[in-house]
Motif scaffolding. Structure first.
Motif, PDB file in Angstrom:
ATOM      1  N   LYS A  87      24.389 -64.653  39.748  1.00 46.19           N
ATOM      2  CA  LYS A  87      24.868 -65.923  40.299  1.00 46.19           C
ATOM      3  C   LYS A  87      23.782 -66.984  40.210  1.00 46.19           C
ATOM      4  CE  LYS A  87      28.342 -64.457  43.662  1.00 46.19           C
ATOM      5  NZ  LYS A  87      28.634 -64.315  45.112  1.00 46.19           N
ATOM      6  N   ARG A  88      22.548 -66.600  40.489  1.00 45.33           N
ATOM      7  CA  ARG A  88      21.439 -67.554  40.407  1.00 45.33           C
ATOM      8  C   ARG A  88      21.192 -68.025  38.977  1.00 45.33           C
ATOM      9  NH1 ARG A  88      19.182 -63.760  43.998  1.00 45.33           N
ATOM     10  NH2 ARG A  88      17.727 -63.035  42.394  1.00 45.33           N
ATOM     11  N   ARG A  89      21.755 -67.342  38.016  1.00 44.24           N
ATOM     12  CA  ARG A  89      21.622 -67.713  36.612  1.00 44.24           C
ATOM     13  C   ARG A  89      22.893 -68.336  36.055  1.00 44.24           C
ATOM     14  NH1 ARG A  89      18.409 -64.693  38.804  1.00 44.24           N
ATOM     15  NH2 ARG A  89      16.235 -64.600  38.120  1.00 44.24           N
ATOM     16  N   GLY A  90      23.796 -68.756  36.952  1.00 47.33           N
ATOM     17  CA  GLY A  90      24.965 -69.524  36.538  1.00 47.33           C
ATOM     18  C   GLY A  90      26.261 -68.767  36.357  1.00 47.33           C
ATOM     19  N   PHE A  91      26.271 -67.456  36.582  1.00 42.32           N
ATOM     20  CA  PHE A  91      27.508 -66.687  36.449  1.00 42.32           C
ATOM     21  C   PHE A  91      28.315 -66.769  37.743  1.00 42.32           C
ATOM     22  CE2 PHE A  91      24.984 -64.940  33.064  1.00 42.32           C
ATOM     23  CZ  PHE A  91      25.907 -64.603  32.085  1.00 42.32           C
ATOM     24  N   VAL A  93      31.772 -65.005  39.891  1.00 42.33           N
ATOM     25  CA  VAL A  93      32.614 -63.812  40.004  1.00 42.33           C
ATOM     26  C   VAL A  93      34.045 -64.188  39.660  1.00 42.33           C
ATOM     27  CG1 VAL A  93      33.527 -62.082  41.606  1.00 42.33           C
ATOM     28  CG2 VAL A  93      31.119 -62.768  41.747  1.00 42.33           C
ATOM     29  N   ILE A  94      34.661 -63.413  38.758  1.00 47.56           N
ATOM     30  CA  ILE A  94      36.076 -63.639  38.436  1.00 47.56           C
ATOM     31  C   ILE A  94      36.935 -62.448  38.843  1.00 47.56           C
ATOM     32  CG2 ILE A  94      35.623 -65.307  36.600  1.00 47.56           C
ATOM     33  CD1 ILE A  94      36.221 -63.043  34.571  1.00 47.56           C
ATOM     34  N   GLU A 105      31.371 -64.344  34.924  1.00 51.99           N
ATOM     35  CA  GLU A 105      31.573 -65.146  33.720  1.00 51.99           C
ATOM     36  C   GLU A 105      30.753 -66.433  33.809  1.00 51.99           C
ATOM     37  OE1 GLU A 105      35.653 -65.662  31.915  1.00 51.99           O
ATOM     38  OE2 GLU A 105      35.435 -67.573  32.992  1.00 51.99           O
ATOM     39  N   GLN A 106      30.379 -66.930  32.631  1.00 52.57           N
ATOM     40  CA  GLN A 106      29.724 -68.238  32.535  1.00 52.57           C
ATOM     41  C   GLN A 106      30.275 -68.942  31.300  1.00 52.57           C
ATOM     42  OE1 GLN A 106      25.340 -70.110  31.823  1.00 52.57           O
ATOM     43  NE2 GLN A 106      25.454 -68.360  33.186  1.00 52.57           N
ATOM     44  N   ALA A 107      30.659 -70.198  31.492  1.00 49.01           N
ATOM     45  CA  ALA A 107      31.132 -70.992  30.358  1.00 49.01           C
ATOM     46  C   ALA A 107      29.951 -71.340  29.471  1.00 49.01           C
ATOM     47  CB  ALA A 107      31.823 -72.262  30.856  1.00 49.01           C
TER      48      ALA A 107
END
Length: 108
Positions: A87-91, A93-94, A105-107
């Protein structure tokens, strides 16, 4: 940084840092129909943790997937601290429980 590419059916790449003490894999469909690349096997040897190698792996994996035309990167994390780390790296939870893993996921 070393990038190893395989010739198997899926687009599979291994990124290696710190003489092999930090590695991860990126893979996806060759036709990119789904638009999703997967990040897997992110590992940093305990002696090399806290030195930014994990961040470098994630940045390189995202860059590689983006350059190859993928729209998103997903991963399956073990519940617990790793979820917060991603999460701290931009992902985001889906799916909180897919076969005991947290899908993130990360766009791109």
């Amino acid at each position: 940084m070393i990038i190893h590419e395989s010739d198997i059916e899926t687009n599979f790449v291994t990124i290696v840092l710190a003489n092999g003490y930090a590695i991860c894999s990126v893979y996806g469909d060759d036709d990119k129909e789904s638009g999703i690349a997967w990040l897997a096997n992110v590992k940093v040897h305990p002696m090399f943790r806290g030195q930014g190698y994990g961040n470098q792996l994630i940045k390189q994996a995202l860059k590689l997937a983006r350059e190859r035309g993928y729209e998103k990167m997903q991963l399956a994390a073990v519940p617990g601290w790793r979820v917060d780390w991603y999460k701290r790296r931009g992902f985001v939870v889906i799916n909180e429980n897919y076969c005991g893993r947290v899908i993130m996921e990360q766009a791109l």
